[in-house]
Motif scaffolding. Structure first.
Motif, short mmCIF file in Angstrom:
data_model
loop_
_atom_site.label_atom_id
_atom_site.label_comp_id
_atom_site.label_asym_id
_atom_site.label_seq_id
_atom_site.Cartn_x
_atom_site.Cartn_y
_atom_site.Cartn_z
N GLY A 299 0.84 -1.15 0.00
CA GLY A 299 0.00 0.00 0.00
C GLY A 299 0.89 1.22 0.00
O GLY A 299 2.10 1.16 0.11
N VAL A 300 0.28 2.33 -0.12
CA VAL A 300 0.95 3.62 -0.15
C VAL A 300 1.26 4.05 1.28
O VAL A 300 0.48 3.82 2.20
CB VAL A 300 0.07 4.67 -0.84
N LYS A 301 2.40 4.69 1.47
CA LYS A 301 2.76 5.16 2.81
C LYS A 301 1.71 6.12 3.33
O LYS A 301 1.11 6.89 2.58
CB LYS A 301 4.13 5.84 2.77
N TYR A 302 1.53 6.06 4.66
CA TYR A 302 0.47 6.85 5.28
C TYR A 302 0.59 8.34 4.97
O TYR A 302 -0.40 9.00 4.68
CB TYR A 302 0.49 6.62 6.79
N TYR A 303 1.77 8.89 5.04
CA TYR A 303 1.92 10.33 4.81
C TYR A 303 1.55 10.69 3.38
O TYR A 303 0.93 11.72 3.11
CB TYR A 303 3.35 10.78 5.12
N ASP A 304 1.92 9.81 2.42
CA ASP A 304 1.57 10.06 1.02
C ASP A 304 0.06 10.01 0.82
O ASP A 304 -0.49 10.76 0.00
CB ASP A 304 2.25 9.04 0.11
N ARG A 305 -0.60 9.14 1.58
CA ARG A 305 -2.06 9.07 1.47
C ARG A 305 -2.71 10.36 1.98
O ARG A 305 -3.69 10.85 1.41
CB ARG A 305 -2.59 7.89 2.28
N VAL A 306 -2.17 10.90 3.05
CA VAL A 306 -2.71 12.15 3.59
C VAL A 306 -2.55 13.28 2.57
O VAL A 306 -3.47 14.08 2.35
CB VAL A 306 -2.01 12.51 4.91
N LEU A 307 -1.38 13.33 1.94
CA LEU A 307 -1.13 14.40 0.97
C LEU A 307 -2.03 14.27 -0.25
O LEU A 307 -2.53 15.27 -0.78
CB LEU A 307 0.34 14.37 0.53
N SER A 308 -2.26 13.03 -0.71
CA SER A 308 -3.04 12.84 -1.94
C SER A 308 -4.54 12.77 -1.69
O SER A 308 -5.33 13.32 -2.48
CB SER A 308 -2.59 11.56 -2.66
N ASP A 309 -4.97 12.13 -0.60
CA ASP A 309 -6.39 11.90 -0.36
C ASP A 309 -6.95 12.68 0.83
O ASP A 309 -8.17 12.73 1.00
CB ASP A 309 -6.66 10.40 -0.13
N GLY A 310 -6.08 13.19 1.67
CA GLY A 310 -6.54 13.89 2.86
C GLY A 310 -7.01 12.95 3.95
O GLY A 310 -7.57 13.41 4.96
N LYS A 311 -6.80 11.64 3.76
CA LYS A 311 -7.21 10.68 4.78
C LYS A 311 -6.43 9.38 4.62
O LYS A 311 -5.81 9.12 3.58
CB LYS A 311 -8.71 10.39 4.70
N ILE A 312 -6.47 8.58 5.66
CA ILE A 312 -5.83 7.26 5.67
C ILE A 312 -6.90 6.22 5.99
O ILE A 312 -7.61 6.34 6.99
CB ILE A 312 -4.72 7.19 6.73
N VAL A 313 -7.03 5.22 5.12
CA VAL A 313 -7.99 4.14 5.34
C VAL A 313 -7.25 2.93 5.86
O VAL A 313 -6.32 2.43 5.23
CB VAL A 313 -8.73 3.79 4.03
N CYS A 314 -7.65 2.45 7.04
CA CYS A 314 -6.98 1.32 7.69
C CYS A 314 -7.91 0.12 7.78
O CYS A 314 -8.93 0.17 8.47
CB CYS A 314 -6.51 1.70 9.09
N ASN A 315 -7.54 -0.96 7.10
CA ASN A 315 -8.25 -2.22 7.26
C ASN A 315 -7.56 -3.12 8.27
O ASN A 315 -8.04 -4.22 8.56
CB ASN A 315 -8.34 -2.94 5.91
N GLY A 316 -6.42 -2.66 8.80
CA GLY A 316 -5.65 -3.49 9.71
C GLY A 316 -6.00 -3.31 11.17
O GLY A 316 -5.43 -3.98 12.03
N ILE A 317 -6.94 -2.41 11.47
CA ILE A 317 -7.36 -2.23 12.85
C ILE A 317 -8.54 -3.16 13.11
O ILE A 317 -9.61 -3.01 12.51
CB ILE A 317 -7.73 -0.76 13.13
#
Length: 420
Positions: A299-317
């Protein structure tokens, strides 16, 4: 008579000549002279000894060592040994009898699951006891659904191999970056291992890369072998196996501990085969079984997701069924969020919970709110400022996938971190 007289007369003449030429020494003067010489020799010896000491002193200043005889060396060695023994005894008395217990926690678990589930099997509660698991295909041996402590699991009564039942199973269905997880009930001996092969043994050609071998105390991949604990006997326990593959880099975990980290893993994983070696001949009731199998793309690194999508989707929790209690394996994702917020102190997140459509809609709404709050509280407990976090729940109202499939439901059960 005449001859004797002549000889005597000659001796008298010789003695007289000697007496006239020799000087008789004065006794007093000779004694004084001898005494002066003796005193001088004593003084010379004293001066020599004084200079010897001065020279030794100067030599010590420049690193010269005085030679010791063998007896001196032995005495010094004996004294040193006695001193060392005394120091050792003092240290032994100051050292605790037992070493302190290491505090190993799931908070150190750095595995982060992929963000898009491509295969998921619990197995489902609707699976019939004694039947072959519907989400799988059989390669060899035996496999069936059994119920353990009220939940369905996949058992291998006499050992067997299974592969995910997929429409595209003949093709390479594993992406360049993926994760696989499952829980396995493992017994204490190493005769009943579980193997993960990186190709579909029924539908794909044999690959050259090695499998991953897991038992209750160790994990092995390629030439890498690591033990989690000593080979102590126990009556069986659940183990969580997590594997992450990222463009040739392979990491594998047993419970919360990473045991394998291979920077360049040979071959290209194209599919998955899970093999259980079977039951013990002396204890056939000790079956092997697995549950909660998940393969995910990511998957894409969390910080990159924030920059591109403004959010982080976690299926691992993950949470306990119908509860807001965090499962231990959730800490990988939570640790990543925590680390990101520490490195980016201006980040603020709304923690938002989502569920699938199973069950009552109102209960799902409440459950999503409770789970989001549980995640938020965990981050605050870890040290994130409370004014950087809020929480809310959306229940089943915002699905991102089809709730008609296991994979779709898995993707809908998620926690999102939305930047605000």
């Amino acid at each position: 008579m005449t001859r004797s007289f002549t000889i005597l007369f000659a001796l008298i003449l010789t003695f007289s000549a000697l007496c006239t030429t020799a000087q008789v020494k004065n006794v007093q003067e000779e004694a004084e002279r001898k005494g002066v010489q003796r005193v001088n020799r004593k003084i010379d010896k004293g001066i020599d000894k004084g200079f010897d000491k001065i020279e030794d002193g100067i030599g010590s200043l420049f690193g010269k060592k005085k030679k010791k005889n063998k007896a001196d060396d032995n005495n010094a060695s004996s004294e040193n040994q006695n001193q060392n023994a005394e120091i050792a005894n003092a240290n032994a008395s100051a050292t605790p009898a037992t070493a302190p217990t290491m505090d190993v926690q799931w908070s150190r678990f750095d595995f982060v699951p992929g963000d898009e589930v491509i295969f998921e099997d619990g197995p489902a509660a609707l699976e019939e006891n004694g039947e072959f698991p519907s989400r799988w295909d059989l390669v060899s041996g035996n496999c069936e659904i059994i119920q353990v402590n009220g939940e369905n699991v996949i058992a291998f009564p006499k050992g067997g191999s299974i592969v995910p039942y997929l429409k595209n199973s003949k093709t390479d269905y594993l992406p360049e970056v993926f994760t696989i997880e499952f829980d396995a009930w493992l017994w204490h001996d190493n005769q009943r291992d579980i193997y993960v092969n990186w190709y579909d043994k029924k539908n794909q050609k044999n690959s050259l890369h090695d499998d991953i071998e897991v038992n209750s105390f160790s994990l092995e991949a390629g030439n890498t072998y690591q033990e989690l604990e000593k080979k102590t006997k126990h009556n069986g326990k659940w183990r969580h196996i997590s594997i992450a593959y990222t463009k040739g880099k392979l990491k594998a975990y047993l419970d919360e501990t990473r045991l394998v980290n291979i920077p360049h893993y040979e071959g290209n994983p194209s599919g998955v085969t899970i093999t259980c070696s079977g039951y013990s001949s002396d204890k056939p009731e000790q079956l092997q079984y697995i549950k909660n199998v998940r393969i995910a793309k990511g998957g894409v690194k969390y910080y990159d997701r924030v920059l591109s999508d403004g959010k982080i989707v976690c299926n691992g929790i993950r949470f306990d069924v119908n509860k807001a209690t965090l499962k231990p394996e959730s800490m990988g994702s939570i640790n990543e969020i925590f680390s990101l917020m520490q490195k980016q102190p201006d980040l603020k997140f709304s923690v938002e919970g989502h569920t699938d459509s199973d069950g009552d809609e109102a209960k799902n709404q409440t459950l999503s709110e409770q789970r989001a709050k549980a995640v938020m509280n965990k981050l605050i407990e870890m040290g994130i400022s409370a004014d950087h976090l809020t929480s809310k729940g959306f229940g089943e109202s915002q699905p991102v996938a089809d709730n008609g499939t296991a994979e779709g439901k898995a993707n809908n059960r998620r926690v999102e971190f939305v930047k605000f």
